[in-house]
Write a protein that holds these residues in place. Structure first.
Motif, PDB file in Angstrom:
ATOM      1  N   MET A 117       0.844  -1.192   0.000  1.00 49.12           N
ATOM      2  CA  MET A 117       0.000   0.000   0.000  1.00 49.12           C
ATOM      3  C   MET A 117       0.886   1.251   0.000  1.00 49.12           C
ATOM      4  O   MET A 117       2.063   1.176   0.372  1.00 49.12           O
ATOM      5  CB  MET A 117      -0.890  -0.020   1.233  1.00 49.12           C
ATOM      6  N   THR A 153       4.056   2.321   2.448  1.00 48.77           N
ATOM      7  CA  THR A 153       4.607   1.206   3.220  1.00 48.77           C
ATOM      8  C   THR A 153       6.129   1.147   3.098  1.00 48.77           C
ATOM      9  O   THR A 153       6.786   0.477   3.897  1.00 48.77           O
ATOM     10  CB  THR A 153       4.014  -0.146   2.760  1.00 48.77           C
ATOM     11  N   GLY A 154       6.672   1.830   2.090  1.00 52.10           N
ATOM     12  CA  GLY A 154       8.132   1.884   1.943  1.00 52.10           C
ATOM     13  C   GLY A 154       8.657   1.071   0.781  1.00 52.10           C
ATOM     14  O   GLY A 154       9.827   0.686   0.786  1.00 52.10           O
ATOM     15  N   THR A 175       9.466   1.930  -2.334  1.00 48.47           N
ATOM     16  CA  THR A 175      10.572   2.547  -3.065  1.00 48.47           C
ATOM     17  C   THR A 175      11.846   2.542  -2.216  1.00 48.47           C
ATOM     18  O   THR A 175      12.930   2.221  -2.718  1.00 48.47           O
ATOM     19  CB  THR A 175      10.179   3.986  -3.484  1.00 48.47           C
ATOM     20  N   THR A 176      11.710   2.851  -0.924  1.00 43.12           N
ATOM     21  CA  THR A 176      12.878   2.828  -0.027  1.00 43.12           C
ATOM     22  C   THR A 176      13.437   1.408   0.050  1.00 43.12           C
ATOM     23  O   THR A 176      14.644   1.197   0.031  1.00 43.12           O
ATOM     24  CB  THR A 176      12.470   3.331   1.380  1.00 43.12           C
ATOM     25  N   GLY A 184       2.087   2.996  -6.552  1.00 46.23           N
ATOM     26  CA  GLY A 184       1.699   3.177  -5.148  1.00 46.23           C
ATOM     27  C   GLY A 184       0.245   2.821  -4.897  1.00 46.23           C
ATOM     28  O   GLY A 184      -0.105   2.306  -3.843  1.00 46.23           O
ATOM     29  N   ASP A 209      12.641  -0.959  12.436  1.00 39.69           N
ATOM     30  CA  ASP A 209      13.396  -0.054  13.316  1.00 39.69           C
ATOM     31  C   ASP A 209      12.446   0.754  14.193  1.00 39.69           C
ATOM     32  O   ASP A 209      12.811   1.221  15.270  1.00 39.69           O
ATOM     33  CB  ASP A 209      14.277   0.889  12.470  1.00 39.69           C
ATOM     34  N   VAL A 210      11.178   0.885  13.754  1.00 39.86           N
ATOM     35  CA  VAL A 210      10.179   1.636  14.539  1.00 39.86           C
ATOM     36  C   VAL A 210       9.367   0.682  15.413  1.00 39.86           C
ATOM     37  O   VAL A 210       9.118   0.956  16.590  1.00 39.86           O
ATOM     38  CB  VAL A 210       9.237   2.435  13.602  1.00 39.86           C
ATOM     39  N   SER A 213      14.161  -3.486   7.730  1.00 39.36           N
ATOM     40  CA  SER A 213      14.088  -2.035   7.820  1.00 39.36           C
ATOM     41  C   SER A 213      14.787  -1.503   6.583  1.00 39.36           C
ATOM     42  O   SER A 213      16.011  -1.648   6.443  1.00 39.36           O
ATOM     43  CB  SER A 213      14.775  -1.509   9.081  1.00 39.36           C
ATOM     44  N   ALA A 214      13.991  -0.918   5.704  1.00 37.23           N
ATOM     45  CA  ALA A 214      14.559  -0.386   4.465  1.00 37.23           C
ATOM     46  C   ALA A 214      15.513   0.760   4.779  1.00 37.23           C
ATOM     47  O   ALA A 214      16.496   0.966   4.081  1.00 37.23           O
ATOM     48  CB  ALA A 214      13.439   0.087   3.547  1.00 37.23           C
TER      49      ALA A 214
HETATM   50  P1  GTP Z   1       4.336   5.300  -2.535  1.00 43.81           P
HETATM   51  O1  GTP Z   1       5.342   5.794  -3.549  1.00 43.81           O
HETATM   52  O2  GTP Z   1       3.381   6.329  -2.072  1.00 43.81           O
HETATM   53  O3  GTP Z   1       3.709   4.044  -2.944  1.00 43.81           O
HETATM   54  O4  GTP Z   1       5.197   4.978  -1.212  1.00 43.81           O
HETATM   55  P2  GTP Z   1       6.204   3.815  -1.003  1.00 43.81           P
HETATM   56  O5  GTP Z   1       5.501   2.586  -0.575  1.00 43.81           O
HETATM   57  O6  GTP Z   1       7.134   3.698  -2.149  1.00 43.81           O
HETATM   58  O7  GTP Z   1       6.976   4.344   0.280  1.00 43.81           O
HETATM   59  P3  GTP Z   1       8.315   5.195   0.387  1.00 43.81           P
HETATM   60  O8  GTP Z   1       9.488   4.354   0.066  1.00 43.81           O
HETATM   61  O9  GTP Z   1       8.136   6.469  -0.336  1.00 43.81           O
HETATM   62  O10 GTP Z   1       8.340   5.426   1.962  1.00 43.81           O
HETATM   63  C1  GTP Z   1       7.268   6.094   2.634  1.00 43.81           C
HETATM   64  C2  GTP Z   1       7.815   6.698   3.927  1.00 43.81           C
HETATM   65  O11 GTP Z   1       8.218   5.654   4.822  1.00 43.81           O
HETATM   66  C3  GTP Z   1       9.047   7.570   3.714  1.00 43.81           C
HETATM   67  O12 GTP Z   1       8.966   8.669   4.587  1.00 43.81           O
HETATM   68  C4  GTP Z   1      10.200   6.664   4.113  1.00 43.81           C
HETATM   69  O13 GTP Z   1      11.331   7.361   4.593  1.00 43.81           O
HETATM   70  C5  GTP Z   1       9.567   5.842   5.222  1.00 43.81           C
HETATM   71  N1  GTP Z   1      10.202   4.529   5.360  1.00 43.81           N
HETATM   72  C6  GTP Z   1      10.393   3.595   4.390  1.00 43.81           C
HETATM   73  N2  GTP Z   1      11.015   2.514   4.896  1.00 43.81           N
HETATM   74  C7  GTP Z   1      11.229   2.769   6.207  1.00 43.81           C
HETATM   75  C8  GTP Z   1      11.848   2.031   7.275  1.00 43.81           C
HETATM   76  O14 GTP Z   1      12.341   0.912   7.129  1.00 43.81           O
HETATM   77  N3  GTP Z   1      11.853   2.625   8.502  1.00 43.81           N
HETATM   78  C9  GTP Z   1      11.344   3.867   8.719  1.00 43.81           C
HETATM   79  N4  GTP Z   1      11.408   4.352   9.953  1.00 43.81           N
HETATM   80  N5  GTP Z   1      10.756   4.592   7.745  1.00 43.81           N
HETATM   81  C10 GTP Z   1      10.707   4.050   6.499  1.00 43.81           C
END
Ligand code: GTP
Length: 268
Positions: free
Chosen positions: A22, A25-26, A28-29, A120, A187-188, A239-240
């Motif tokens: 969703m 959720t992270g 891309t990271t 996303g 990590d959270v 943890s990405a």
């Molecule tokens: P969309 O592009 O909207 O689909 O989002 P996404 O699923 O690609 O998520 P994205 O990678 O943009 O991350 C969303 C938020 O979560 C960002 O602020 C990231 O920094 C944060 N985030 C991602 N992975 C982690 C993690 O492992 N730990 C923490 N604390 N934050 C994370």
């Protein structure tokens, strides 16, 4: 992996990892982390971006939908809103997907993994004809695994956890591919609570029953369904951002791909 008749020109095949989750959720990271880890451990990877609306990617994509389809132009041309624009862009790209598969096939023996980032708006990929065409195009040629990314800190309530798992369950049945439940952001919030709920039906029941807003019998039968679902998947905590759990993630991917190929796709 076994090599079937007619495919003897391939020494090996990369595992395709379709990253679904969703918004926020992270994904891309996590993709970025997986790409960096692959480079650090001398694994050879390819990256496919299927999100036409993403502005910037923190990693280089070898194949990028944005090179073929301009999502803003699609919106204008067909008079669509943002979601219709993404869906139509994906439909247009799906018509050319055999070319994407051919490009990967040509490099198959030099690649270990192909990471695929999806839009996303999860349902655009999981509930569209083009998402099904793309998934099937991959799965009919390569060992393919779905990584379903879960926002762990946002899933600590039993009812939210259950709805998220029901969604994951629907993806498993829709794609009919092995699923690696990827609990991100450990990590959270650590994902031990999730492992306990998945392994111990009674512990999940107890947690659910503390929420009085739901009918006990209804939730009990749903969690029975989920209990069966958990037996068909692997789960890992990552943890990405911090980089923890990545090697466990790849192990789960490998094990899922191997099991799936041996059980269902000996033809590949
Ligand atoms: P969309 O592009 O909207 O689909 O989002 P996404 O699923 O690609 O998520 P994205 O990678 O943009 O991350 C969303 C938020 O979560 C960002 O602020 C990231 O920094 C944060 N985030 C991602 N992975 C982690 C993690 O492992 N730990 C923490 N604390 N934050 C994370």
């Amino acid at each position: 992996l076994s090599i079937g008749p007619g495919r003897t020109n391939f020494k090996k095949k990369p595992v395709i990892i379709i990253v679904i989750g969703m918004a926020g959720t992270g994904k891309t990271t996590l993709m970025h982390r997986l790409v960096c880890d692959m480079q650090a451990s001398n694994k050879r990877g390819y990256v496919v971006n299927l999100d036409p609306a993403v502005m910037t990617l923190p990693f280089g994509a070898n194949i990028d939908i944005r090179d073929t389809v301009r999502y803003k132009d699609v919106m204008k041309e067909y008079g669509l809103g943002p979601n219709g624009g993404i869906l139509t862009s994906l439909n247009l790209f799906a018509t050319k997907f055999d070319e994407v598969v051919s490009v990967i096939e040509r490099r198959a023996d030099q690649l270990d993994y192909v990471l695929v980032d999806t839009p996303g708006q999860i349902e655009i990929f999981t509930w569209s004809a083009s998402g099904a065409i793309i998934t099937e195009a991959f799965a009919s040629t390569f060992p393919t695994v779905v990584a379903y990314v879960v926002d762990t800190p946002r899933s600590t309530s039993p009812v939210t956890f259950m709805s998220n798992m029901l969604y994951a369950c629907s993806i498993l049945y829709k794609t009919r591919l092995p699923l690696v439940l990827t609990f991100n952001k450990v990590d959270v919030a650590k994902h031990e609570f999730a492992i306990e709920w998945m392994e111990d039906f009674e512990a999940f029941q107890t947690a659910l029953e503390s929420d009085k807003s739901y009918s006990a019998t209804y939730t009990r039968s749903l969690s029975l369904v989920l209990d069966e679902f958990y037996k068909n998947l692997r789960s890992v905590g990552v943890s990405a951002v911090a980089g923890t759990g990545v090697s466990t993630f790849y192990e789960a991917v490998e094990a899922s791909a191997k099991e799936y190929m041996e059980t269902y796709r000996a033809d590949l």
